[in-house]
Scaffold this motif. Sequence first.
Motif, PDB file in Angstrom:
ATOM      1  N   LEU A  61      43.694  -4.946  82.671  1.00  0.00           N
ATOM      2  CA  LEU A  61      43.281  -6.313  82.013  1.00  0.00           C
ATOM      3  C   LEU A  61      41.724  -6.163  82.341  1.00  0.00           C
ATOM      4  O   LEU A  61      40.881  -7.411  81.694  1.00  0.00           O
ATOM      5  CB  LEU A  61      44.021  -7.585  82.558  1.00  0.00           C
ATOM      6  CG  LEU A  61      45.235  -7.589  81.994  1.00  0.00           C
ATOM      7  CD1 LEU A  61      46.390  -8.308  83.161  1.00  0.00           C
ATOM      8  CD2 LEU A  61      45.395  -8.082  80.651  1.00  0.00           C
ATOM      9  N   ARG A 113      47.976  -9.868  75.675  1.00  0.00           N
ATOM     10  CA  ARG A 113      47.114  -8.556  76.278  1.00  0.00           C
ATOM     11  C   ARG A 113      47.729  -7.919  77.671  1.00  0.00           C
ATOM     12  O   ARG A 113      47.611  -6.944  77.524  1.00  0.00           O
ATOM     13  CB  ARG A 113      45.367  -8.907  76.983  1.00  0.00           C
ATOM     14  CG  ARG A 113      44.773  -9.137  75.339  1.00  0.00           C
ATOM     15  CD  ARG A 113      43.017  -9.313  75.719  1.00  0.00           C
ATOM     16  NE  ARG A 113      42.260  -9.581  74.363  1.00  0.00           N
ATOM     17  CZ  ARG A 113      41.601 -10.819  74.235  1.00  0.00           C
ATOM     18  NH1 ARG A 113      41.964 -11.874  75.008  1.00  0.00           N
ATOM     19  NH2 ARG A 113      41.082 -10.775  73.041  1.00  0.00           N
ATOM     20  N   PRO A 138      39.340  -5.848  77.923  1.00  0.00           N
ATOM     21  CA  PRO A 138      40.728  -6.630  77.556  1.00  0.00           C
ATOM     22  C   PRO A 138      40.175  -5.909  75.836  1.00  0.00           C
ATOM     23  O   PRO A 138      41.023  -6.057  75.320  1.00  0.00           O
ATOM     24  CB  PRO A 138      39.946  -7.990  77.354  1.00  0.00           C
ATOM     25  CG  PRO A 138      38.367  -7.845  78.350  1.00  0.00           C
ATOM     26  CD  PRO A 138      38.770  -6.776  78.701  1.00  0.00           C
ATOM     27  N   ILE A 179      41.911  -2.425  75.534  1.00  0.00           N
ATOM     28  CA  ILE A 179      43.405  -3.369  75.162  1.00  0.00           C
ATOM     29  C   ILE A 179      43.712  -4.038  73.975  1.00  0.00           C
ATOM     30  O   ILE A 179      44.903  -3.309  72.747  1.00  0.00           O
ATOM     31  CB  ILE A 179      43.613  -4.739  75.794  1.00  0.00           C
ATOM     32  CG1 ILE A 179      44.339  -4.486  77.279  1.00  0.00           C
ATOM     33  CG2 ILE A 179      45.383  -5.325  75.175  1.00  0.00           C
ATOM     34  CD1 ILE A 179      44.619  -5.225  78.172  1.00  0.00           C
ATOM     35  N   ASP A 180      42.767  -4.521  73.067  1.00  0.00           N
ATOM     36  CA  ASP A 180      42.680  -5.546  71.868  1.00  0.00           C
ATOM     37  C   ASP A 180      42.194  -3.941  70.557  1.00  0.00           C
ATOM     38  O   ASP A 180      43.151  -3.454  70.019  1.00  0.00           O
ATOM     39  CB  ASP A 180      41.559  -5.622  71.396  1.00  0.00           C
ATOM     40  CG  ASP A 180      41.809  -7.370  72.014  1.00  0.00           C
ATOM     41  OD1 ASP A 180      42.939  -7.338  72.583  1.00  0.00           O
ATOM     42  OD2 ASP A 180      40.441  -8.221  71.686  1.00  0.00           O
TER      43      ASP A 180
END
Length: 334
Positions: A296, A60, A299, A302-303
């Motif tokens: 960040l 990540r 997350p 991001i995934d």
Amino acid sequence: TPRIFSGIQPSGGLTLGNYLGALKRFAALQGKDAETVYCIVDLHAITVWQDPQILRGRIREAAAAFMASGVDPAQSILFNQSQVSAHAELAWLFNTVARVGWMYRMTQFKDKAGKNSENASLGLLAYPALMAADILAYQATGVPVGEDQKQHLELTRDIAAKFNHDYGVNHFPLTEPLIEGVATRVMSLRDGSRKMSKSDPSDASRINLTDDADAIAQKIRKARTDADPLPGRVEGLKDRPEARNLVNIYAALADQTPDQVLTRFEGQGFGAFKPALADLAVETLSPITRRMAEYLDDPAEIDRILGDGAARADEVATPILDRTKEIMGLLRSR
Ligand code: ATP
Ligand code: MG
């Protein structure tokens, strides 16, 4: 349209070397009449042992670093390697094409395996076949990388050429390495003969993209140098690898040539040059560090981005993999 592929291992926190040699150039290649495919190569990272919890976080964090450096998941395909099975499958096919002797000649294998190479993972030896698969699964024609990856890119061409020859086809392109600029080999801050690496045990050897202003200034202040003043032209830096490295870093950060940097600092010592370099590094990296932290914070987002990129990557790679199997005579009945 031509296709560009490149990747970075989540084998540690990303460094200034990764930024200047790779990420900054990845961002610059977008929207330039080529499709850009960028990958966090987690299957490469596990060729040396990684703690599973830490690895997940680093994947990540690498994604955040790509985006914070300007890689736009709307313009580029951004994903992590293990979510697209074509990489590992094509790597197996290439394991049957590549020769064992080619692998033993790779300097990265020798460096990373160390003295006790019999005890290295088989994956570390086969690493370049997986890298060839990463690239050729997209029939990519250009790969922006640092100087250290030149030998692996040559091996990718050897695999493509041998495959095409052995099967009498013109299926895989002979990919060009794109190794450009003054920062294609950023050196360690502690040792001018070693490249800066995220997996170097010494944190003082590198600048991390997550370092704060104080850490950056301190690492540059402590960077190994000689005691001579700076010359007016790069020719004067011959046999001064540490000095040359700092001048190159300055030039790359400022988008100047090393000669332009030296014109400004001619006659000055490192007592003046290092603080100027530290200021420039902080000015360039702190917005990236800040944006990374913002990404960040979420997350799950991001995934989602990596999953979406993986689905798009899969659409490109699967037909190429299927055609490769067909060429090799592997029966398919579903
Ligand atoms: P590791 O130590 O785990 O191998 P690394 O810092 O070498 O990490 P990689 O993930 O192996 O990073 O490489 C990612 C990209 O960054 C590659 O294109 C590589 O050529 C480039 N790169 C790595 N180190 C440098 C460096 N010191 N200077 C310029 N480019 C670099
Ligand atoms: Mg490396």
